[in-house]
Design an enzyme around this catalytic site. Structure first.
Site, PDB file in Angstrom:
ATOM      1  N   LYS A   1      -2.083  17.917  -0.738  1.00 19.14           N
ATOM      2  CA  LYS A   1      -2.667  16.988   0.031  1.00 19.14           C
ATOM      3  C   LYS A   1      -3.839  16.990  -1.507  1.00 19.14           C
ATOM      4  O   LYS A   1      -4.440  17.797  -1.493  1.00 19.14           O
ATOM      5  CB  LYS A   1      -3.384  17.455   1.532  1.00 19.14           C
ATOM      6  CG  LYS A   1      -3.958  15.849   1.579  1.00 19.14           C
ATOM      7  CD  LYS A   1      -4.774  16.353   3.108  1.00 19.14           C
ATOM      8  CE  LYS A   1      -5.614  14.718   3.669  1.00 19.14           C
ATOM      9  NZ  LYS A   1      -5.566  14.266   4.829  1.00 19.14           N
TER      10      LYS A   1
ATOM     11  N   GLY B   1      -3.411   8.336   3.237  1.00 20.73           N
ATOM     12  CA  GLY B   1      -4.608   7.896   4.316  1.00 20.73           C
ATOM     13  C   GLY B   1      -6.591   7.521   3.775  1.00 20.73           C
ATOM     14  O   GLY B   1      -5.727   6.766   2.294  1.00 20.73           O
TER      15      GLY B   1
ATOM     16  N   ASP C   1      -9.244  14.005  16.383  1.00 17.53           N
ATOM     17  CA  ASP C   1      -8.647  12.414  15.377  1.00 17.53           C
ATOM     18  C   ASP C   1      -6.595  13.182  16.250  1.00 17.53           C
ATOM     19  O   ASP C   1      -5.764  13.163  16.024  1.00 17.53           O
ATOM     20  CB  ASP C   1      -8.002  12.461  14.426  1.00 17.53           C
ATOM     21  CG  ASP C   1      -7.690  11.366  13.628  1.00 17.53           C
ATOM     22  OD1 ASP C   1      -7.698  10.513  14.622  1.00 17.53           O
ATOM     23  OD2 ASP C   1      -7.553  11.229  12.290  1.00 17.53           O
TER      24      ASP C   1
ATOM     25  N   GLY D   1       2.876   9.953   1.989  1.00 20.89           N
ATOM     26  CA  GLY D   1       1.695   9.619   2.944  1.00 20.89           C
ATOM     27  C   GLY D   1       0.647   9.217   2.233  1.00 20.89           C
ATOM     28  O   GLY D   1      -0.197   9.845   1.157  1.00 20.89           O
TER      29      GLY D   1
ATOM     30  N   TYR E   1      -8.861   8.860   2.563  1.00 23.21           N
ATOM     31  CA  TYR E   1      -9.150  10.169   1.952  1.00 23.21           C
ATOM     32  C   TYR E   1      -8.530  10.424   0.938  1.00 23.21           C
ATOM     33  O   TYR E   1      -9.072  10.451  -0.295  1.00 23.21           O
ATOM     34  CB  TYR E   1     -10.367  10.364   2.240  1.00 23.21           C
ATOM     35  CG  TYR E   1     -11.249   9.403   3.758  1.00 23.21           C
ATOM     36  CD1 TYR E   1     -12.919   9.162   2.890  1.00 23.21           C
ATOM     37  CD2 TYR E   1     -11.437   9.890   4.480  1.00 23.21           C
ATOM     38  CE1 TYR E   1     -13.460   8.547   3.668  1.00 23.21           C
ATOM     39  CE2 TYR E   1     -12.176   9.513   6.054  1.00 23.21           C
ATOM     40  CZ  TYR E   1     -13.128   8.533   4.793  1.00 23.21           C
ATOM     41  OH  TYR E   1     -14.178   7.686   5.757  1.00 23.21           O
ATOM     42  N   GLY E   2      -7.441  11.194   1.589  1.00 25.10           N
ATOM     43  CA  GLY E   2      -6.487  11.833   0.698  1.00 25.10           C
ATOM     44  C   GLY E   2      -5.726  10.848   0.568  1.00 25.10           C
ATOM     45  O   GLY E   2      -4.732   9.567   0.975  1.00 25.10           O
TER      46      GLY E   2
END
Length: 257
Positions: free
Chosen positions: A54, A34, A149, A32, A36-37
């Site tokens: 992560k 995102g 979220d 994954g 920011y990460g």
């Protein structure tokens, strides 16, 4: 842009080397990306148990506020201590890029269940799931944490158990926020944010069981043809009607069908 892409791909190789050479895990794959990460799947060499690493994106390494948010994410995950949240195993830095390793939850997100698998959630089951979700969220709030979220990609179902992931936007509750001063309920640092997201989450569940009969788009209140008690309840979650004072109140007042 090319430099940023190269920088991230180069760092992927550094992460892979770090995992394989300096930890008891084997690097499996990237799972994954995102805002920011970046997240990777790992596997324990001895037990075959899976974990997630992560790390912060390299382009954010010199951004103080984003690094603080990442550090806060680690701190909050460590503080939750709940069965329904992946546990942090370790954390540190790889060439000044912060990372953490946590449990991997082998479940299906509700996004996958609804849109990839076509799973349907009738009204009674949707309310049951929402009540289970609220029972978890009210525990977050007791610890002074708001997730902010709670979207369908961040809520998993493993067997009959719900799990919450991605605490990148989580924050500590600000008790001084006044309801009439809230501009964006999604980002407010109190219970209103989580309840607002839960209202939309419930609508996603209910729409999974809905088949349009005409092309003209209507409001969800018209399309779903829900009992009035359920409509009122969702409208309170979405701030169309007066808000619930807490997740505890929302949990206690969920309609029984």
């Amino acid at each position: 842009m090319i430099f940023e892409y190269f920088s991230e791909k180069k760092y992927d190789r550094l992460v892979k080397g770090f995992v394989n050479n300096e930890t008891p895990y084997n690097f499996i794959e990237e799972i994954g990306i995102g805002a920011y990460g970046v997240a990777y799947l790992l596997e324990d060499a001895a037990s075959d148990k899976k974990y997630v690493l992560k790390r912060l994106k390299t382009k954010h390494r010199h951004k103080k506020k984003i690094r603080q948010k990442f550090d806060r994410e680690i701190k909050i995950l460590k503080e939750t201590g709940l069965h329904h949240v992946p546990a942090i195993i370790s954390h540190g830095k790889i060439q000044d890029i912060p990372f953490y390793i946590m449990d991997y939850i082998e479940g299906k997100t509700f996004e996958q269940a609804i849109f990839a698998e076509g799973k349907r959630f009738p009204l009674e089951r949707s309310l049951q799931i929402t009540k289970e979700l609220l029972s978890i969220i009210k525990e977050f709030h007791k610890k002074g944490i708001v997730h902010r979220d709670l979207r369908i990609p961040n809520i998993l179902l493993k067997g009959n158990t719900l799990y919450i992931i991605d605490f990148g936007l989580a924050s500590y509750i600000n008790e001084e926020i006044k309801y009439d001063k809230i501009i964006n309920p999604k980002r407010t640092e109190n219970h209103i944010s989580d309840l607002y997201f839960i209202g939309h989450f419930l609508l996603f569940l209910l729409y999974s069981n809905y088949t349009p009969t005409i092309k003209k788009e209507k409001s969800w209140q018209e399309e779903l043809q829900l009992p009035s008690a359920v409509v009122d309840y969702i409208e309170r979650l979405l701030l169309i009607r007066p808000a619930f004072s807490s997740a505890e109140e929302a949990f206690n007042q969920i309609p029984e069908i």
